[in-house]
Structures are given as structure tokens and as C-alpha cells.
Design a protein around this motif. Structure first.
Motif, mmCIF file in Angstrom:
data_model
loop_
_atom_site.group_PDB
_atom_site.id
_atom_site.type_symbol
_atom_site.label_atom_id
_atom_site.label_comp_id
_atom_site.label_asym_id
_atom_site.label_seq_id
_atom_site.Cartn_x
_atom_site.Cartn_y
_atom_site.Cartn_z
ATOM 1 N N THR A 1 0.706 -0.957 0.184
ATOM 2 C CA THR A 1 0.002 -0.069 0.154
ATOM 3 C C THR A 1 0.854 1.145 -0.056
ATOM 4 N N ALA A 2 1.908 1.193 0.835
ATOM 5 C CA ALA A 2 2.910 2.371 0.746
ATOM 6 C C ALA A 2 3.350 2.649 -0.499
ATOM 7 N N ARG A 3 3.948 1.447 -1.173
ATOM 8 C CA ARG A 3 4.334 1.607 -2.499
ATOM 9 C C ARG A 3 3.349 2.366 -3.588
ATOM 10 N N ARG A 4 2.190 1.924 -3.498
ATOM 11 C CA ARG A 4 1.191 2.593 -4.326
ATOM 12 C C ARG A 4 1.149 4.179 -4.024
ATOM 13 N N ARG A 5 1.186 4.404 -2.527
ATOM 14 C CA ARG A 5 0.985 5.659 -2.488
ATOM 15 C C ARG A 5 2.228 6.450 -2.964
ATOM 16 N N LEU A 6 3.247 6.021 -2.790
ATOM 17 C CA LEU A 6 4.466 6.718 -3.186
ATOM 18 C C LEU A 6 4.393 7.030 -4.681
ATOM 19 N N ALA A 7 4.051 5.822 -5.316
ATOM 20 C CA ALA A 7 3.841 5.946 -6.953
ATOM 21 C C ALA A 7 2.870 7.044 -7.403
ATOM 22 N N GLY A 8 1.845 7.261 -6.397
ATOM 23 C CA GLY A 8 0.866 8.203 -6.728
ATOM 24 C C GLY A 8 1.259 9.566 -6.417
ATOM 25 N N ASN A 9 2.630 9.833 -6.039
ATOM 26 C CA ASN A 9 3.135 11.161 -5.665
ATOM 27 C C ASN A 9 2.893 11.564 -4.283
ATOM 28 N N GLY A 10 2.684 10.845 -3.276
ATOM 29 C CA GLY A 10 2.261 11.016 -1.798
ATOM 30 C C GLY A 10 3.448 11.458 -1.324
ATOM 31 N N SER A 11 3.562 12.407 -0.297
ATOM 32 C CA SER A 11 4.737 12.761 0.303
ATOM 33 C C SER A 11 5.516 11.708 1.009
ATOM 34 N N PRO A 12 6.656 11.408 0.602
ATOM 35 C CA PRO A 12 7.650 10.484 1.057
ATOM 36 C C PRO A 12 7.474 10.460 2.637
ATOM 37 N N LEU A 13 7.627 11.478 3.234
ATOM 38 C CA LEU A 13 8.100 11.623 4.595
ATOM 39 C C LEU A 13 6.546 11.160 5.451
ATOM 40 N N LEU A 14 5.636 11.714 4.704
ATOM 41 C CA LEU A 14 3.992 11.258 5.332
ATOM 42 C C LEU A 14 3.920 9.578 4.912
ATOM 43 N N VAL A 15 4.234 9.275 3.819
ATOM 44 C CA VAL A 15 4.077 7.619 3.424
ATOM 45 C C VAL A 15 4.780 6.963 4.323
ATOM 46 N N PHE A 16 5.945 7.344 4.827
ATOM 47 C CA PHE A 16 6.914 6.317 5.566
ATOM 48 C C PHE A 16 6.451 6.517 7.080
ATOM 49 N N GLU A 17 5.998 7.650 7.457
ATOM 50 C CA GLU A 17 5.574 7.766 8.804
ATOM 51 C C GLU A 17 4.400 6.781 9.217
ATOM 52 N N ALA A 18 3.529 7.057 8.122
ATOM 53 C CA ALA A 18 2.312 5.917 8.345
ATOM 54 C C ALA A 18 2.764 4.679 8.237
ATOM 55 N N LEU A 19 3.567 4.152 7.277
ATOM 56 C CA LEU A 19 4.077 2.994 7.184
ATOM 57 C C LEU A 19 4.466 2.416 8.321
ATOM 58 N N PHE A 20 5.707 2.995 8.932
ATOM 59 C CA PHE A 20 6.382 2.678 10.269
ATOM 60 C C PHE A 20 5.493 2.473 11.477
ATOM 61 N N CYS A 21 4.365 3.314 11.538
ATOM 62 C CA CYS A 21 3.422 3.225 12.529
ATOM 63 C C CYS A 21 2.744 2.043 12.511
ATOM 64 N N ARG A 22 2.152 1.724 11.193
ATOM 65 C CA ARG A 22 1.237 0.485 10.973
ATOM 66 C C ARG A 22 2.304 -0.731 11.224
ATOM 67 N N LEU A 23 3.452 -0.736 11.297
ATOM 68 C CA LEU A 23 4.535 -1.873 11.189
ATOM 69 C C LEU A 23 4.867 -2.236 12.757
ATOM 70 N N LEU A 24 4.386 -1.400 13.680
ATOM 71 C CA LEU A 24 4.719 -1.316 15.120
ATOM 72 C C LEU A 24 4.109 -2.598 15.608
ATOM 73 N N VAL A 25 4.843 -3.600 16.549
ATOM 74 C CA VAL A 25 4.485 -4.586 17.137
ATOM 75 C C VAL A 25 4.245 -4.268 18.634
ATOM 76 N N SER A 26 3.008 -4.667 18.975
ATOM 77 C CA SER A 26 2.748 -4.710 20.341
ATOM 78 C C SER A 26 3.113 -5.799 21.182
ATOM 79 N N ASP A 27 3.362 -5.754 22.263
ATOM 80 C CA ASP A 27 3.969 -6.891 23.087
ATOM 81 C C ASP A 27 2.691 -7.786 23.359
ATOM 82 N N ARG A 28 2.926 -8.978 23.278
ATOM 83 C CA ARG A 28 1.819 -9.808 23.606
ATOM 84 C C ARG A 28 1.939 -10.653 24.816
#
Length: 389
Positions: A362-389
Motif C-alpha cells: 500500500t505504501a508503494r502505491r501511495r509513493l507511486a501516486g506522488n504521496g509525500s515520502p515523509l508522510l508515507v513512511f511515517e504512516a508505514l512505520f507506525c503501522r508496522l509497530l508490534v505490540s507486546d503480547r
């Protein structure tokens, strides 16, 4: 060496094209005039197109150990009968294609064929493709079209059905490593590591083998991803990655401009420190013009960020491999980080690992669609966070 020696891991395709070139006389009735060369990024589809073009028009069919003047010109992109359209833009313009069509109707000046190569034909909008369609369907008798794309599915069916499709494989790590040893003179351990980390992408493997800073940036990204624990970590890592991508792109463009200026001086018989004559100053300064440098840097920055997305995906690919106990058969890309990836494979469910791969897509598609690189990667890394189980 022959024109085919620079093609990595594509023996069946190379043998096919050699047989085409060697067919009796390579006459008008013996060869398809519209080709679609497909392969994933880094597989060498553009290099294959150039090698094929050189073999088609060279008197020695590109097989001599010592390259002829013709083959050298084709591979360098300077032969008058071989036109190569490549672009640093998001799309290929309709006017560029119209100019190609005019060129394709002209008789070759010295060669038996006029060859037109379009790199990244998948970047054409539909209306641009429609302009090209008639020429692909009914080429001029003396013209061969070589179109390049990641896959046949990336090209409109109307073009696909009117070309002979050639599919390239992802080169093996061994094939890429052997190429690096032969072409770059690196040791086998370095070559094998670069090939493994590049996952079959020849250009990226060359970068990893020859540029320590690029390899260090990759290591930093993997370690940063595996160390994500808080949103603040995600924001900091995103900013660092975007800055690193800009720096890499700026260094690459600076090198390109320096090489272009050096070649310009050589072609015009000028010494390293010799003043540029007034008649040549406009052309010389255009090589490093601010607008051109800015455009190239922006495009290359996005290419680096796309490579970063591949690196992120390789981590979750390794997680899936471990979760399915397939490491002995599939192997790990990020061997140096095995302990941390093993820990992540325990903390994530199989579904969560796959979800993260989809999040990267999804981040790749947003980047290809001229999304702001910083916002795309901030959103991406936030989504990749792993909560301790």
C-alpha cells in the motif's frame, strides 16, 4: 567479449535471441518486428534489448570477443540506427512517441535494421499507447520495435497481442555474484552477500558490492525496523530514511553530471581544466542545470525509497520463511539479522506478517501516486509497530 556476456542469468532467452539473429539472412520474413521484453526490476531487460539490437545490426552478430565499433555504439546508446527512449518521468509523453514513429519510418543509415527501444513502456497512458499501436501492428519494413516492461500484464492487451513476448527470470544469487566478480573485481564473499541482499536485482547488487555507504544505509534500515517499539521510533526512522534517500540520490546525480561533463570535454577535445568555448557553453552548462539536477534527484530519491520498501518487505519475507520452517530450502535474505528476525517471527502471527507485507505494498502505491515520502513512511512505520503480547 560478446554483447551477450553482460546479460546475467538469462541463458534460455539469450539462446533464443541468438538463434533469431542467426536465422538465414535474418530477413524480413524470418524475424518478428515487434517484441515485448518482460522481467522484474533489475533482471536486465533494458540491457537485453540493447544487446539484441547490437546483435541484429552488427556484422558479427555481436559474437566477437572484441566488440566492433557498431556494437560499442549500440551499447553506449550512440548508434544512429538505434533509438532508445527512456524517461525519468512518471509517464512517457505522447509527443515523445510521435517523434519515435517519425524516426521509425526513416530508412536506416548504415545498418540492415532501424531498431527502436522503449524502456518502461508500462509508463504510457492509454491514449499514448493507442498512438503507438498501429506502428507495432504494422511496422515499417526496415524497423524493429523492442518494448520493455516488468510483465506482460503491465501492458495493454492491444500491444501485448501484437508483439512477441520474451519473459526474463530473476537471476540466481550465484549468477549475480559471478557477474559482480567478473565486472567489478570484488571478492566472492562480498559478491555473494551483495547478490543475496539484492534478491536478484543486478543494479542493486552492484551498489551493495561497490558502495559501502549504501550498504550501511540498508543495515541501518533493517536494524531500525527490527527495533521499532514506539510511535516516536517510527517518526524518527521515517525522517532518517527519507533524508538518507535524498543524500543517496544527490550523490548519484552528482556523479552522473561529473561523468557527463567529462565525456563532453573528451568528445570536444577539451582538457580537464580548459575553458569551455563560448559556442559550447550552453550545451555544457545544460548537463548540470539546476532544473535538470532537481528533476533527476527527485526521481532517484523515489527509486531509493522504492528500494527501501523492498528491504522492509525482505524482513517480513524472512519472518514468513521462519514461521513456515522453510529456511533450509528458501533461505534468509537478512542472514546477519537472524536472531532479531527469529524473535519477530515469534511475536507476530502468520496473518500479521502477511498483513505487514500488504501494508508495504500500500505504501508503494501511495509513493507511486506522488504521496509525500515523509508522510508515507511515517504512516508505514507506525503501522508496522508490534505490540507486546
Amino acid at each position: 567479449m560478446s554483447v551477450w556476456d553482460g546479460i546475467v542469468g538469462q541463458e534460455p532467452t539469450v539462446n533464443l535471441l541468438k538463434s533469431v539473429v542467426a536465422s538465414p539472412g535474418s530477413g524480413r520474413d524470418d524475424i518478428a518486428q515487434s517484441w515485448l521484453i518482460c522481467g522484474p526490476p533489475g533482471s536486465g531487460r533494458s540491457n537485453l534489448a540493447r544487446a539484441f539490437a547490437a546483435a541484429l545490426i552488427s556484422p558479427d552478430q555481436g559474437l566477437s570477443d572484441q566488440p566492433t565499433r557498431v556494437t560499442s555504439q549500440v551499447l553506449a546508446g550512440s548508434h544512429p540506427d538505434v533509438t532508445i527512449l527512456s524517461t525519468n518521468k512518471v509517464t512517457i509523453g505522447i509527443d515523445q512517441v510521435r517523434d519515435l514513429i517519425v524516426t521509425s519510418e526513416q530508412m536506416p543509415t548504415t545498418a540492415p535494421w532501424r531498431v527502436i527501444i522503449i524502456e518502461d513502456v508500462d509508463r504510457m497512458l492509454e491514449r499514448t499507447t493507442n498512438v503507438l499501436l498501429k506502428e507495432i501492428e504494422e511496422p515499417a519494413p526496415h524497423t524493429i520495435w523492442l518494448l520493455c516492461a516488468p510483465s506482460a500484464q503491465d501492458v495493454l492487451p492491444t500491444i501485448r497481442s501484437r508483439t512477441r513476448v520474451v519473459n526474463l527470470a530473476v537471476p540466481s544469487n550465484t549468477a549475480v555474484a559471478d557477474f559482480l566478480i567478473r565486472q567489478e573485481g570484488v571478492d566472492r564473499a562480498t559478491a555473494l552477500k551483495a547478490a543475496r541482499l539484492a534478491q536478484g536485482h543486478i543494479g542493486v547488487a552492484r551498489l551493495y558490492a561497490t558502495d559501502r555507504q549504501v550498504l550501511a544505509d540498508r543495515d541501518e534500515l533493517v536494524i531500525g525496523l527490527l527495533g521499532l517499539r514506539r510511535s516516536s521510533d517510527a517518526i524518527i526512522l521515517a525522517g532518517r530514511m527519507v533524508d538518507d534517500a535524498k543524500s543517496q540520490a544527490a550523490r548519484a546525480v552528482e556523479g552522473q553530471v561529473a561523468r557527463a561533463e567529462s565525456e563532453f570535454r573528451q568528445v570536444n577535445g577539451l582538457g580537464t581544466d580548459e575553458r569551455i568555448p563560448p559556442a559550447l557553453r550552453g550545451a555544457y552548462h545544460a548537463l548540470g542545470g539546476k532544473d535538470e539536477v532537481r528533476r533527476r534527484t527527485t526521481r532517484l530519491t523515489r527509486d531509493v525509497l522504492d528500494r527501501y520498501l523492498n528491504i522492509l518487505a525482505s524482513v517480513y519475507r524472512d519472518v514468513c520463511v521462519l514461521q513456515n520452517q522453510a529456511d533450509e530450502t528458501a533461505g534468509l535474505v537478512n542472514l546477519e539479522n537472524r536472531p532479531a528476525i527469529t524473535d519477530l517471527s515469534v511475536r507476530l502471527t502468520r496473518r500479521a506478517a502477511i498483513d505487514r507485507l500488504e501494508t508495504i505494498a500500500t505504501a508503494r502505491r501511495r509513493l507511486a501516486g506522488n504521496g509525500s515520502p515523509l508522510l508515507v513512511f511515517e504512516a508505514l512505520f507506525c503501522r508496522l509497530l508490534v505490540s507486546d503480547r
